[in-house]
Design an enzyme around this catalytic site. Structure first.
Site, short mmCIF file in Angstrom:
data_model
loop_
_atom_site.label_atom_id
_atom_site.label_comp_id
_atom_site.label_asym_id
_atom_site.label_seq_id
_atom_site.Cartn_x
_atom_site.Cartn_y
_atom_site.Cartn_z
N GLU A 26 0.91 -1.16 0.07
CA GLU A 26 -0.01 0.08 0.06
C GLU A 26 0.83 1.26 0.07
O GLU A 26 1.91 1.25 0.92
CB GLU A 26 -0.93 0.09 1.23
CG GLU A 26 -1.82 -1.11 1.05
CD GLU A 26 -2.24 -1.25 2.62
OE1 GLU A 26 -2.23 -0.48 3.35
OE2 GLU A 26 -2.94 -2.45 2.97
N GLU A 57 -4.55 -6.70 2.82
CA GLU A 57 -3.25 -7.42 3.75
C GLU A 57 -3.21 -9.00 3.09
O GLU A 57 -2.15 -9.34 2.75
CB GLU A 57 -3.04 -7.27 5.18
CG GLU A 57 -2.80 -5.85 5.44
CD GLU A 57 -3.73 -4.61 5.33
OE1 GLU A 57 -3.21 -3.68 5.33
OE2 GLU A 57 -4.87 -5.34 5.34
N GLN A 79 1.93 -1.95 6.03
CA GLN A 79 2.00 -0.40 6.30
C GLN A 79 2.23 -0.42 7.91
O GLN A 79 3.28 0.37 8.04
CB GLN A 79 0.89 0.35 5.92
CG GLN A 79 1.21 1.59 5.63
CD GLN A 79 0.17 2.47 4.96
OE1 GLN A 79 -0.90 2.59 5.47
NE2 GLN A 79 0.34 2.80 3.87
N TYR A 83 -1.55 -4.27 11.11
CA TYR A 83 -2.43 -4.87 10.09
C TYR A 83 -2.05 -6.00 9.21
O TYR A 83 -2.78 -6.63 8.58
CB TYR A 83 -2.23 -3.56 9.02
CG TYR A 83 -2.44 -2.33 9.37
CD1 TYR A 83 -3.37 -2.02 10.52
CD2 TYR A 83 -2.05 -1.28 8.56
CE1 TYR A 83 -3.64 -0.50 10.69
CE2 TYR A 83 -2.41 0.06 8.85
CZ TYR A 83 -3.00 0.36 9.97
OH TYR A 83 -3.30 1.68 10.30
N PRO A 86 -4.91 -9.97 9.10
CA PRO A 86 -5.73 -10.53 8.13
C PRO A 86 -4.71 -11.33 7.28
O PRO A 86 -5.45 -12.33 6.54
CB PRO A 86 -6.22 -9.25 7.24
CG PRO A 86 -6.15 -8.09 8.27
CD PRO A 86 -4.80 -8.22 9.08
N HIS A 126 -1.54 1.07 15.73
CA HIS A 126 -0.14 1.41 15.03
C HIS A 126 1.16 1.12 15.57
O HIS A 126 2.13 1.57 15.21
CB HIS A 126 -0.14 2.95 14.36
CG HIS A 126 -1.35 3.26 13.42
ND1 HIS A 126 -2.61 3.38 13.86
CD2 HIS A 126 -1.59 3.29 12.37
CE1 HIS A 126 -3.54 3.73 13.01
NE2 HIS A 126 -2.77 3.71 11.84
#
Length: 334
Positions: A26, A57, A79, A83, A86, A126
């Protein structure tokens, strides 16, 4: 170079050296990545070598597995490490098992890059440190550099490796040593902080730890950002500590750990991830199994807390100078 620049340099070198290397993820193409780690690579190497993907992902990693099986060497970026969940099925059920399941007919030579850990006030989604999930999975290699020099050499070795590698990049030190820990002269043993990065190709073998500070009183096992935190604490503690940067969590350099702990007789483990089932538990078990009769004190751990990532209390969550110094004092009292 800072770590971002070293990673960009490694990707640039491997894209030029090997036509089978591709970078995908991404915003990695035109924008150059959210942290700019892939800046300029699409312009230099073309849109078929460095390209953006949809926000999926599981799709990114699934495509990378297929590319690897076909003979390419994909370098997908997730990223943020938060994340990556998944894509667990593709990583654990497909990439990690492909060589074994096909009796060696197919491999998945892919390197999954992802920023991990806290330090940028990114909040709960994050800032996670999920390395323990991947070290638990047979067939995956897990690498976490602590310096720009190591980041470049380890990333090149990971891309050239024929097995899937999870390459976690500690974003707290992406742009250089963080403030508050380096406002003092470095000790003589610290020749540089790893920011002196040679030009051109070089590689650092996976599975080899690095003794960043020799010592005789206690062995401190750490990796990523915590290497720098530990160095700062030891500089003020008046303890002759040996600091071991693991660099690669899997495969683990057990020989270096064993030799160091048997020599010092004490062991402290420091990592940012949560304590329960964190990688420090595996390290503690390894030290106990191999060095029990040489230990002069129980193995200690300083880690993150067993809580959801606390955005408003981020700096209290990190293993910091006070908690690490307290653990060292406890070990040395025994």
């Amino acid at each position: 170079m800072n770590m971002i620049e070293a990673i960009n340099d490694a990707l640039d070198i491997m894209l030029a050296r090997d036509p089978d290397v591709v970078v995908l993820g991404e915003d990695v193409g035109y924008f150059g990545g959210v942290f700019r780690a892939t800046a300029g690579l699409q312009e230099k190497h073309g849109k078929t070598r460095v390209f953006d993907t949809p926000i999926t992902e599981c799709g990114i990693i699934g495509v990378a597995v297929g590319m690897g099986a076909y003979g390419m060497r994909p370098v997908p970026e997730i990223q943020f490490a938060d994340y990556i969940y998944p894509a667990l099925d593709q990583l654990v059920s497909e990439a990690a098992r492909l060589r074994y399941r096909s009796a060696g007919d197919f491999i998945a030579p892919m390197t999954v890059r992802s920023p991990f850990g806290g330090g940028i006030f990114g909040g709960q989604t994050h800032s996670q440190s999920p390395e323990g999930i991947f070290t638990h999975c047979s067939g995956l290699k897990t690498v976490i550099p602590a310096t720009p020099y190591d980041a470049k050499g380890l990333l090149i070795a990971a891309i050239e490796d024929n097995d899937p590698v999870i390459f976690f990049e500690p974003k707290r030190i992406y742009n250089g040593p963080f403030s508050g820990y380096y406002d003092r002269p470095v000790e003589p043993w610290a020749k540089h902080d790893g920011s002196v990065v040679p030009e051109g190709y070089y590689r650092i073998e996976l599975g080899k730890a690095k003794i960043v500070r020799p010592g005789s009183d206690v062995t401190i096992l750490c990796y990523g950002t915590m290497v720098h935190v530990v160095q700062a604490v030891v500089a003020d503690a008046g303890i002759d500590a040996e600091i071991v940067d693991l660099r690669t969590l899997m495969p683990l350099d057990v020989a270096t750990i064993e030799e160091s702990v048997k020599r010092t007789g004490r062991c402290l483990i420091v990592h940012e991830a949560t304590r329960t089932s964190g990688f420090g538990a595996e390290l503690a078990a390894t030290v106990q199994e191999r060095c029990f009769y040489h230990l002069e004190a129980p193995v200690e751990r300083v880690t993150g807390f067993d809580t959801p990532y606390p955005h408003s209390l981020e700096w209290a969550y990190f293993p910091g100078p006070v908690r690490i110094a307290t653990a060292l004092e406890k070990i040395m009292r025994v």
